[in-house]
Design a protein around this motif. Structure first.
Motif, PDB file in Angstrom:
ATOM      1  N   UNK A 210       0.851  -1.194   0.000  1.00 50.32           N
ATOM      2  CA  UNK A 210       0.000   0.000   0.000  1.00 50.32           C
ATOM      3  C   UNK A 210       0.883   1.239   0.000  1.00 50.32           C
ATOM      4  N   UNK A 211       0.566   2.196  -0.881  1.00 55.11           N
ATOM      5  CA  UNK A 211       1.321   3.454  -0.935  1.00 55.11           C
ATOM      6  C   UNK A 211       0.337   4.615  -0.957  1.00 55.11           C
ATOM      7  N   UNK A 212       0.724   5.733  -0.342  1.00 54.06           N
ATOM      8  CA  UNK A 212      -0.175   6.877  -0.231  1.00 54.06           C
ATOM      9  C   UNK A 212       0.294   8.078  -1.019  1.00 54.06           C
ATOM     10  N   UNK A 213      -0.662   8.835  -1.584  1.00 51.71           N
ATOM     11  CA  UNK A 213      -0.368  10.042  -2.347  1.00 51.71           C
ATOM     12  C   UNK A 213      -1.515  11.027  -2.152  1.00 51.71           C
ATOM     13  N   UNK A 214      -1.329  12.259  -2.641  1.00 46.34           N
ATOM     14  CA  UNK A 214      -2.327  13.322  -2.495  1.00 46.34           C
ATOM     15  C   UNK A 214      -2.794  13.769  -3.871  1.00 46.34           C
ATOM     16  N   UNK A 215      -4.104  13.815  -4.061  1.00 48.56           N
ATOM     17  CA  UNK A 215      -4.689  14.300  -5.309  1.00 48.56           C
ATOM     18  C   UNK A 215      -4.469  15.807  -5.405  1.00 48.56           C
ATOM     19  N   UNK A 216      -3.764  16.253  -6.446  1.00 41.24           N
ATOM     20  CA  UNK A 216      -3.423  17.669  -6.577  1.00 41.24           C
ATOM     21  C   UNK A 216      -4.673  18.519  -6.746  1.00 41.24           C
ATOM     22  N   UNK A 217      -5.651  18.028  -7.469  1.00 49.40           N
ATOM     23  CA  UNK A 217      -6.857  18.812  -7.765  1.00 49.40           C
ATOM     24  C   UNK A 217      -7.771  18.937  -6.552  1.00 49.40           C
ATOM     25  N   UNK A 218      -7.992  17.849  -5.821  1.00 48.45           N
ATOM     26  CA  UNK A 218      -8.944  17.864  -4.707  1.00 48.45           C
ATOM     27  C   UNK A 218      -8.290  18.066  -3.351  1.00 48.45           C
ATOM     28  N   UNK A 219      -7.002  17.772  -3.260  1.00 51.01           N
ATOM     29  CA  UNK A 219      -6.331  17.834  -1.967  1.00 51.01           C
ATOM     30  C   UNK A 219      -6.610  16.633  -1.085  1.00 51.01           C
ATOM     31  N   UNK A 220      -7.311  15.643  -1.608  1.00 49.10           N
ATOM     32  CA  UNK A 220      -7.666  14.465  -0.827  1.00 49.10           C
ATOM     33  C   UNK A 220      -6.532  13.444  -0.832  1.00 49.10           C
ATOM     34  N   UNK A 221      -6.404  12.748   0.285  1.00 52.90           N
ATOM     35  CA  UNK A 221      -5.413  11.688   0.396  1.00 52.90           C
ATOM     36  C   UNK A 221      -5.952  10.429  -0.272  1.00 52.90           C
ATOM     37  N   UNK A 222      -5.087   9.690  -0.951  1.00 54.03           N
ATOM     38  CA  UNK A 222      -5.494   8.464  -1.627  1.00 54.03           C
ATOM     39  C   UNK A 222      -4.483   7.366  -1.325  1.00 54.03           C
ATOM     40  N   UNK A 223      -5.000   6.154  -1.071  1.00 52.31           N
ATOM     41  CA  UNK A 223      -4.125   5.003  -0.918  1.00 52.31           C
ATOM     42  C   UNK A 223      -4.316   4.064  -2.090  1.00 52.31           C
ATOM     43  N   UNK A 224      -3.204   3.625  -2.644  1.00 46.72           N
ATOM     44  CA  UNK A 224      -3.201   2.633  -3.708  1.00 46.72           C
ATOM     45  C   UNK A 224      -2.745   1.322  -3.070  1.00 46.72           C
ATOM     46  N   UNK A 225      -3.599   0.314  -3.112  1.00 47.61           N
ATOM     47  CA  UNK A 225      -3.414  -0.893  -2.319  1.00 47.61           C
ATOM     48  C   UNK A 225      -3.610  -2.117  -3.217  1.00 47.61           C
ATOM     49  N   UNK A 226      -2.632  -3.004  -3.232  1.00 47.89           N
ATOM     50  CA  UNK A 226      -2.737  -4.187  -4.080  1.00 47.89           C
ATOM     51  C   UNK A 226      -3.866  -5.111  -3.647  1.00 47.89           C
ATOM     52  N   UNK A 227      -4.426  -4.894  -2.460  1.00 45.69           N
ATOM     53  CA  UNK A 227      -5.587  -5.677  -2.038  1.00 45.69           C
ATOM     54  C   UNK A 227      -6.839  -5.263  -2.798  1.00 45.69           C
TER      55      UNK A 227
ATOM     56  N   UNK B 163      -1.096  13.396  -8.924  1.00 47.33           N
ATOM     57  CA  UNK B 163      -0.830  13.141  -7.506  1.00 47.33           C
ATOM     58  C   UNK B 163       0.556  13.633  -7.105  1.00 47.33           C
ATOM     59  N   UNK B 164       0.615  14.135  -5.869  1.00 46.41           N
ATOM     60  CA  UNK B 164       1.863  14.544  -5.236  1.00 46.41           C
ATOM     61  C   UNK B 164       2.182  13.608  -4.066  1.00 46.41           C
ATOM     62  N   UNK B 165       3.329  13.836  -3.480  1.00 50.96           N
ATOM     63  CA  UNK B 165       3.834  13.079  -2.331  1.00 50.96           C
ATOM     64  C   UNK B 165       2.797  13.005  -1.204  1.00 50.96           C
ATOM     65  N   UNK B 166       2.554  11.786  -0.697  1.00 54.54           N
ATOM     66  CA  UNK B 166       1.612  11.610   0.391  1.00 54.54           C
ATOM     67  C   UNK B 166       2.024  12.297   1.673  1.00 54.54           C
ATOM     68  N   UNK B 167       3.323  12.606   1.818  1.00 53.14           N
ATOM     69  CA  UNK B 167       3.795  13.276   3.019  1.00 53.14           C
ATOM     70  C   UNK B 167       3.238  14.670   3.202  1.00 53.14           C
ATOM     71  N   UNK B 168       2.627  15.237   2.158  1.00 50.99           N
ATOM     72  CA  UNK B 168       1.998  16.546   2.303  1.00 50.99           C
ATOM     73  C   UNK B 168       0.832  16.497   3.288  1.00 50.99           C
ATOM     74  N   UNK B 169       0.192  15.345   3.404  1.00 51.43           N
ATOM     75  CA  UNK B 169      -0.950  15.185   4.308  1.00 51.43           C
ATOM     76  C   UNK B 169      -0.568  14.345   5.525  1.00 51.43           C
TER      77      UNK B 169
END
Length: 431
Positions: free
Chosen positions: A187-204, A233-239
């Motif tokens: 699982x890896x996390x990133x931030x949607x540049x347009x919405x500012x929402x956090x997103x997780x991409x998960x192989x599950x 998407x930008x770096x998840x560390x922003x959130x």
């Protein structure tokens, strides 16, 4: 004195759709096809750029001690390390981790050995400056022409560096078919540049490729956003710079052991000058919110336990009420043990520590990860810990180590210089 912090909390209810089907509170099937049984091991990796070699050292010891994870989650450089682990056969994982870290730490302006005393701080500063000016092999290169001369709206106009080398490195070192095979959940996390929402991409839940890993480490303004299915998407560390909360929110199938590997310490001394302010600010901004997450879990446990007591007191006629049913759905799942491993900076390291990619520093970070993990796994408080039916229990078994006087002098000299010198634009810091 280092102590083991044990905090009992209840797992919270699952949030949102797509996190897995409901199952009995007892044992159940785990993501990735694993059957219920011994504790599920989860490796949680924080972002932190060049400090990420510490995480590779942690994994090396976990593998050697038979504690390889069933699930790896990461943000930024943690996502890269997670892909290198989940995307390779067990016998090749340490080899691939070392190949990546040796590539990005190829000597440029810095000698492949540590200079003595105060010179070490200047050595680190020179290495960080070289990364800013010339990029990092296999990772990123400066854009030519610079962003100011690029076409507005293009990737070159909204980032200082080009990450094409990172794409090539990941495609060479990571087997994405294996990463998506379910053998190890990733699982890896990133931030949607347009919405500012956090997103997780998960192989599950979906198939991951090189874009998802790069998106998690695309820290602006140094690195460009990554487009995935029409969104950038930008770096998840922003959130949030750690996937710990995401892991705790997922339903489990029995006991869990979470190795939480942090690259920035949340605790630290009061700064004494502006250079120390810059470093302390970065530590606070990127440190994981482990204590906050634990507090939230404590609150959830109190609510769940109160709900159970209340349900036992209700007459049968009221137990079918929608509000009563909602309270009944609060559940206490099996125990989660969070093992906290934190990289603690050396006195000669400053605010540039996360983009100082010298070979000597990389090896030191790797060795520190190995030493802290060995120390934790051999600690009697971990070996003889009590096992619980439910709750979250946090074990922090490593602590700051004493530093030598020469290193302290070196750091003071460097900070005095940094206060006087003109400000230099900050390069990407988290990967």
């Amino acid at each position: 004195m280092t102590t083991a912090r044990r905090t009992s909390t209840a797992r919270r209810p699952e949030r949102g759709a797509g996190n897995g089907a409901a199952a009995p509170a007892a044992r159940r099937a785990r993501p990735g096809g694993r059957a219920s049984g011994p504790d599920e091991r989860i490796l949680v990796l924080q972002g932190g750029g060049a400090l990420g070699a510490y995480q590779a050292g942690v994994y090396e010891v976990l593998e050697r001690r038979g504690q390889t994870p069933h699930w790896v989650g990461g943000i930024s450089i943690g996502a890269i390390n997670a892909a290198l682990i989940a995307g390779n056969a067990p016998e090749h994982r340490v080899e691939r981790l070392r190949a990546f870290w040796e590539l990005v730490s190829e000597p440029l302006a810095s000698p492949p050995f540590a200079l003595p005393g105060a010179a070490r701080a200047w050595q680190n500063r020179g290495s960080a400056f070289a990364a800013m000016m010339f990029g990092v092999p296999g990772f990123f290169t400066p854009r030519i022409p610079p962003a100011a001369f690029q076409v507005p709206g293009s990737p070159g106009a909204i980032s200082v560096y080009d990450t094409a080398p990172l794409r090539e490195t990941l495609e060479r070192l990571v087997d994405f078919d294996r990463l998506n095979s379910g053998q190890v959940r990733c699982s890896v996390g990133a931030v949607n540049v347009r919405t500012g929402n956090f997103a997780y991409f998960d192989t599950a839940h979906e198939r991951l490729d090189v874009r998802h890993v790069m998106a998690s480490g695309a820290l602006p303004p140094g690195l460009p956003p990554v487009e995935i299915d029409g969104e950038h998407y930008w770096d998840g560390g922003l959130v949030s710079n750690t996937p710990l909360q995401y892991v705790l929110d997922q339903p489990g199938g029995g006991g869990r052991v979470v190795f939480q590997v942090d690259l920035f310490p949340a605790r630290g001394p009061l700064p004494q000058d502006l250079a120390q302010v810059s470093e302390r600010e970065k530590d606070i901004r990127y440190s994981s919110r482990t204590r906050m997450n634990t507090t939230i879990e404590l609150q959830q446990q109190a609510i769940a336990q109160a709900a159970r007591r209340l349900m036992a007191k209700l007459p049968a006629a009221l137990r079918g009420d929608p509000d009563a049913k909602a309270l009944a759905e609060l559940r206490c799942e099996a125990e989660v043990a969070v093992v906290h491993l934190i990289y603690r900076s050396k006195l000669y390291e400053t605010q540039s520590k996360d983009y100082e990619f010298s070979r000597v520093s990389m090896l030191e970070h790797w060795d520190a990860g190995r030493a802290d993990t060995e120390r934790t796994l051999d600690d009697p408080r971990w070996i003889h810990r009590r096992h619980h039916e439910t709750g979250v229990h946090v074990y922090d078994l490593t602590g700051p180590k004493p530093h030598d006087k020469a290193a302290s002098v070196a750091r003071t000299a460097l900070r005095e210089h940094e206060v006087r010198k003109p400000r230099i634009p900050t390069p990407p810091t988290s990967p």
